[in-house]
Enzyme design. Structure first.
Site, PDB file in Angstrom:
ATOM      1  N   HIS A   1       3.355   8.155   2.743  1.00  0.00           N
ATOM      2  CA  HIS A   1       4.750   8.469   3.074  1.00  0.00           C
ATOM      3  C   HIS A   1       5.540   8.527   1.769  1.00  0.00           C
ATOM      4  O   HIS A   1       5.043   8.090   0.724  1.00  0.00           O
ATOM      5  CB  HIS A   1       5.333   7.353   3.952  1.00  0.00           C
ATOM      6  CG  HIS A   1       5.419   6.068   3.182  1.00  0.00           C
ATOM      7  ND1 HIS A   1       4.341   5.208   3.039  1.00  0.00           N
ATOM      8  CD2 HIS A   1       6.428   5.525   2.442  1.00  0.00           C
ATOM      9  CE1 HIS A   1       4.680   4.197   2.261  1.00  0.00           C
ATOM     10  NE2 HIS A   1       5.941   4.359   1.874  1.00  0.00           N
TER      11      HIS A   1
ATOM     12  N   HIS B   1       8.410   9.115  -4.840  1.00  0.00           N
ATOM     13  CA  HIS B   1       6.963   9.126  -5.081  1.00  0.00           C
ATOM     14  C   HIS B   1       6.232   8.809  -3.788  1.00  0.00           C
ATOM     15  O   HIS B   1       6.799   8.215  -2.872  1.00  0.00           O
ATOM     16  CB  HIS B   1       6.594   8.076  -6.136  1.00  0.00           C
ATOM     17  CG  HIS B   1       6.857   6.680  -5.665  1.00  0.00           C
ATOM     18  ND1 HIS B   1       8.114   6.121  -5.705  1.00  0.00           N
ATOM     19  CD2 HIS B   1       6.045   5.751  -5.095  1.00  0.00           C
ATOM     20  CE1 HIS B   1       8.068   4.900  -5.192  1.00  0.00           C
ATOM     21  NE2 HIS B   1       6.819   4.656  -4.806  1.00  0.00           N
TER      22      HIS B   1
HETATM   23  O1  3AM Z   1       6.791   3.996  -1.146  1.00  0.00           O
HETATM   24  P1  3AM Z   1       6.241   2.760  -1.745  1.00  0.00           P
HETATM   25  O2  3AM Z   1       4.815   2.517  -1.381  1.00  0.00           O
HETATM   26  O3  3AM Z   1       6.514   2.622  -3.178  1.00  0.00           O
HETATM   27  O4  3AM Z   1       6.581  -0.693  -2.185  1.00  0.00           O
HETATM   28  C1  3AM Z   1       6.966  -0.664  -0.831  1.00  0.00           C
HETATM   29  C2  3AM Z   1       6.742   0.670  -0.180  1.00  0.00           C
HETATM   30  O5  3AM Z   1       7.152   1.644  -1.085  1.00  0.00           O
HETATM   31  C3  3AM Z   1       8.463  -0.757  -0.753  1.00  0.00           C
HETATM   32  O6  3AM Z   1       8.769  -0.268   0.537  1.00  0.00           O
HETATM   33  C4  3AM Z   1       7.793   0.674   0.935  1.00  0.00           C
HETATM   34  C5  3AM Z   1       7.234   0.317   2.266  1.00  0.00           C
HETATM   35  O7  3AM Z   1       6.687  -0.960   2.241  1.00  0.00           O
HETATM   36  N1  3AM Z   1       8.942  -2.114  -0.926  1.00  0.00           N
HETATM   37  C6  3AM Z   1       8.367  -3.246  -0.489  1.00  0.00           C
HETATM   38  N2  3AM Z   1       9.088  -4.304  -0.878  1.00  0.00           N
HETATM   39  C7  3AM Z   1      10.151  -3.836  -1.569  1.00  0.00           C
HETATM   40  C8  3AM Z   1      11.272  -4.420  -2.211  1.00  0.00           C
HETATM   41  N3  3AM Z   1      11.467  -5.729  -2.208  1.00  0.00           N
HETATM   42  C9  3AM Z   1      10.050  -2.421  -1.611  1.00  0.00           C
HETATM   43  N4  3AM Z   1      10.945  -1.642  -2.227  1.00  0.00           N
HETATM   44  C10 3AM Z   1      11.980  -2.274  -2.836  1.00  0.00           C
HETATM   45  N5  3AM Z   1      12.164  -3.608  -2.812  1.00  0.00           N
END
Ligand code: 3AM
Length: 176
Positions: free
Chosen positions: A43, A125
């Site tokens: 995603h 990303h």
């Molecule tokens: O799209 P990505 O995979 O980068 O990294 C987590 C994931 O993003 C991000 O939310 C998405 C779904 O889990 N995520 C998790 N904890 C987070 C935080 N504390 C976060 N993004 C920002 N702050």
């Protein structure tokens, strides 16, 4: 519906694009390079919300439903690694303005609703590998996957039987 949920807004990827991505990933990365995200979990995050109560979820959904903006095309033509967050990703050399507008709007709504938002600018990303703790060779982007984005979704993240699962709870259409 009483428990808070771990929520985020994201763009869902079309099934055929996800399949092409995982084929490319399997051809270019080894198991020791990092932990691959399941195809169904690929995603593009627009705004991370954290643990959200049902009341706040409803308020955020209402705000999201007021967003009026046209769809846009995503062209995945870039790839890289962030060693700090131990992530290998796919992205865009020039993110479309519509994508940035949508993410900024959702992030502003979330901040106004009391969800912590990182001061870091939005870096669109698609995470391909997690726990990529050593530098890996990123193949030149010899690919170009383009697809139209006509909606965005509210996702819940859950951890079940040792696996992270993302499920779309609600979707909103971007105007033509
Ligand atoms: O799209 P990505 O995979 O980068 O990294 C987590 C994931 O993003 C991000 O939310 C998405 C779904 O889990 N995520 C998790 N904890 C987070 C935080 N504390 C976060 N993004 C920002 N702050």
């Amino acid at each position: 519906m009483t428990e808070p949920k771990r929520l985020f807004f994201a763009i869902e990827l079309p099934g055929p694009v996800r399949e092409q991505i995982i084929t490319w990933r399997a051809a270019h990365f080894a198991p020791e390079d990092g932990r691959p995200l399941a195809s169904a979990n690929l995603h593009l995050t627009l705004a991370f919300l954290g643990e959200v109560s049902p009341d706040k979820q409803q308020a955020l959904s209402q705000l999201a439903g007021r967003i009026r903006q046209p769809g846009f095309t995503l062209k995945l033509d870039d790839a890289g690694q962030w060693l700090r967050s131990r992530v290998v990703w796919l992205g865009m050399r020039q993110p479309p303005r519509g994508l940035l507008q949508l993410a900024n709007m959702l992030r502003a709504q979330a901040a106004r609703s009391g969800c912590y938002q990182s001061p870091q600018p939005f870096h669109p990303h698609i995470t391909l590998l997690r726990d990529a703790s050593h530098a890996v060779a990123i193949p030149p982007p010899g690919f170009c996957w383009s697809f139209p984005v006509t909606e965005f979704s509210l996702y819940a993240s859950s951890f079940e039987r040792g696996r992270t699962r993302y499920s779309a709870l609600q979707r909103w259409t971007l105007a033509e």
